[in-house]
Design a protein around this motif. Structure first.
Motif: not given
Lengths: 410, 410
Positions: B20-22, B38-39, B27-31
């Motif tokens: 689990p990841v927030s 969100l989509a 968003g940060d990790r995958l740039e």
């Protein structure tokens, strides 16, 4: 997962490989929408990479404008061998507009050799071959860090370790530069304009002074973690074999390569085992003596018997010459059988100086590979001679140079 | 040129491999921009692939919702050996929720073997391991056309040639299926959860009943043109060696493999050369006789001496056992030295049944590889034992199954 290359790269490569194409056909071939294509074309015209080239023949409707690579595009392709510099300056379609070839000892070191490369390239400009270079591609006879653009621990290139070849060429000529191993550029050349045209997975085996292998997998060169993938010359094939220049015994290239073949041929000439070679050795020595008598001091080193002599002897039916070639083929075939079982390629191309040994060599290599590799891996495996011969290297260097220029145009 | 994988694949793989990841961290990790992320998340929730998992610890601002792979995701991982069926049903994070292992002779043919696989998978459902499978991954002991999902001319699998394994499994379980070679899935497993974690270029050498090599290049398995890349067991290492099951002489696996070692160990026991093995052979024969006396007819075939016995003998200091292991290591090392010079990998992993021979084997392989390959290629080359052992295959099959399910979710 691989995604298709960027549209501008696909446009530029298609024009490089196929020549002028109409806008309409370009859109169809690359499956780009008309607005997308027009935007790309406009951008590439502005960047000085492509130009309009008149009207295409009608396809029934409105005639479409042809586009082509800008006729002023110029790439420099350099192939450094152990004892040679080969240079081509090409246009955007990689056709040579100027060619230079001379002997040079790679052991003279990077300053001397690169200075001579630069002199030849500046001469090409003076000769009218170009106004400005768009990229330089260079191949060197040793392992290369492709990412860093430097040779890495190259055994036969003293002084070149991590020498900033790419950076110096780029600075000197004011354009991108790219450095690769000589066998890799030969493989790339053969895939662009030779027998491996559009083949994605193949091995290019160069048998020259030494032996190396260019590995093309999934459409690109595989260079390995340290840039030395394909360095097959020092694979041990006979634990009781002769000592190799690398210090180990029985390496492939100690048993069969340009220098090993010359060694064995001279021995067979001296012992009288081969009449054909004995005759050639006598002629070479006589020529050498008359040369000394004339006091020619500044001369190239004389290799008294070469692969050419062995090939000619074999063609005349000299049993020893045929045996030398077949034994060599058997050695190379044994290593290739292993590499075929391991990598399951769809073609093997034999190039380099000893490819002139021709079908006697090829037949023996094939025989061993087909007998000793997995049947599944050899079912459809052609083993063929290089088509480009000594031009394979510069052709590949030009391909690399153009790819580099095109990629930087994004 | 390789472009990054599609965002949905990167989201799903990250949640599979890290849990689990927030949303914020994702968003940060995958740039990815927030709207784009969100989509993607919304789409993957709707597709039943990911789910919300409570609130993350605060990072200072508003607390972000955790997302995880949907807890109901289930993958079936099947590893068929020459004489075994291994199955794991895993959750989305590839943790086993049910495990089955039994002996089965691959030569019984595809109908019998796949019927048993299906029975075991249906049993897993009855046992409550899943309601619905999201993908099935299967490895088989022979060459595979990965694209077609069928075995191709597999030497030890009579009746399996081009049998529609992928299609039948997909139809039976109503989900995507994927078929690969057993050694390839072991390499994939070792890269996911073993010693080759996140290593892009490595060789996984399986030494079991036979010998094979999984080739991981540039982050993916290289399978070759016909799906038989890495089939190194039939490389000839001694022209005067024993005849191999393939009909050639002196193949690597005729000299060293589970069966070759058993053959040599029995000979050393019978001749009395090895006291340790003679003792074990006598014990095995006594056990066999008492079994016959009891009239046990339905029993597994008895292999009277195994690699385990040789390993134990070596641990006790039996000179012959040590010699057998070292000679085998020398043979394998010789082939690997060639493959290292050719492919310049960044790691070699030794797995399969004979990995239990441990450090005596490993030391000999290392010694030959380091002595005989190019120094540049071995400078930073670890040669290590598999960490996953017999679980490498099912782990890799689960990775392949999940990748296939994730890719089809686009």
């Amino acid at each position: 997962m691989h995604v298709a290359d960027a549209p501008h790269l696909r446009v530029l490569r298609l024009l490089r490989d196929e020549g002028p194409v109409s806008r309409a056909e370009l859109g169809d071939r690359l499956e780009l929408t008309r607005p997308r294509l027009l935007a790309e074309v406009e951008r590439l015209v502005a960047a000085g990479l492509i130009a309009e080239a008149g009207m295409a023949a009608s396809r029934g409707g409105r005639r479409s404008t042809l586009v082509e690579l800008d006729p002023r595009l110029r790439f420099a392709a350099v192939d450094l061998g152990a004892s040679s510099i080969d240079i081509e300056v090409t246009n955007g379609r990689l056709e040579p507009v100027a060619t230079y070839r001379e002997t040079a000892d790679i052991r003279s070191g990077p300053r001397t050799i690169l200075q001579r490369v630069n002199e030849l390239l500046h001469k090409a400009r003076t000769d009218g071959a170009y106004e400005k270079l768009d990229a330089v591609g260079i191949g060197v006879p040793g392992p290369v860090s492709f990412r860093d653009g430097v040779p890495v621990s190259p055994p036969i290139m003293p002084g070149w370790d991590r020498y900033p070849v790419r950076e110096l060429l780029a600075r000197e000529h004011g354009c991108p530069a790219v450095v690769d191993n000589d066998v890799n550029i030969m493989a790339i050349g053969e895939r662009h304009g030779g027998v491996a045209h559009s083949v994605d997975d193949f091995l290019f085996v160069k048998i020259g002074t030494g032996i190396g292998c260019g590995i093309h997998l999934g459409g690109t060169v595989y260079r390995g973690v340290d840039g030395c993938a394909g360095d097959i010359g020092h694979i041990q094939v006979d634990a009781n074999g002769p000592v190799c220049s690398c210090g180990n015994t029985g390496c492939l290239e100690a048993l069969f390569s340009g220098s090993a073949l010359a060694r064995d041929a001279i021995a067979a000439a001296r012992s009288g085992e081969s009449p054909a070679l004995a005759e050639r050795l006598a002629a070479a020595l006589a020529a050498e003596e008359s040369r000394e008598d004339r006091g020619d001091d500044e001369r190239e080193p004389v290799i008294s018997i070469t692969a050419r002599d062995v090939a000619d002897g074999a063609a005349e039916g000299d049993v020893t010459c045929i045996r030398l070639i077949r034994e060599g083929g058997r050695r190379v075939g044994g290593v290739l059988a292993t590499l075929v079982s391991f990598s399951n390629p769809s073609m093997i191309v034999i190039g380099g100086g000893l490819a002139l040994l021709g079908h006697v060599l090829l037949a023996e290599i094939r025989s061993v590979v087909y007998r000793r590799s997995l049947p599944l891996a050899t079912g459809n495996l052609p083993v063929v001679l290089s088509e480009l011969g000594s031009r394979a290297g510069v052709t590949g260097a030009a391909v690399l140079a153009s790819d580099t220029a095109f990629e930087q145009a994004s």
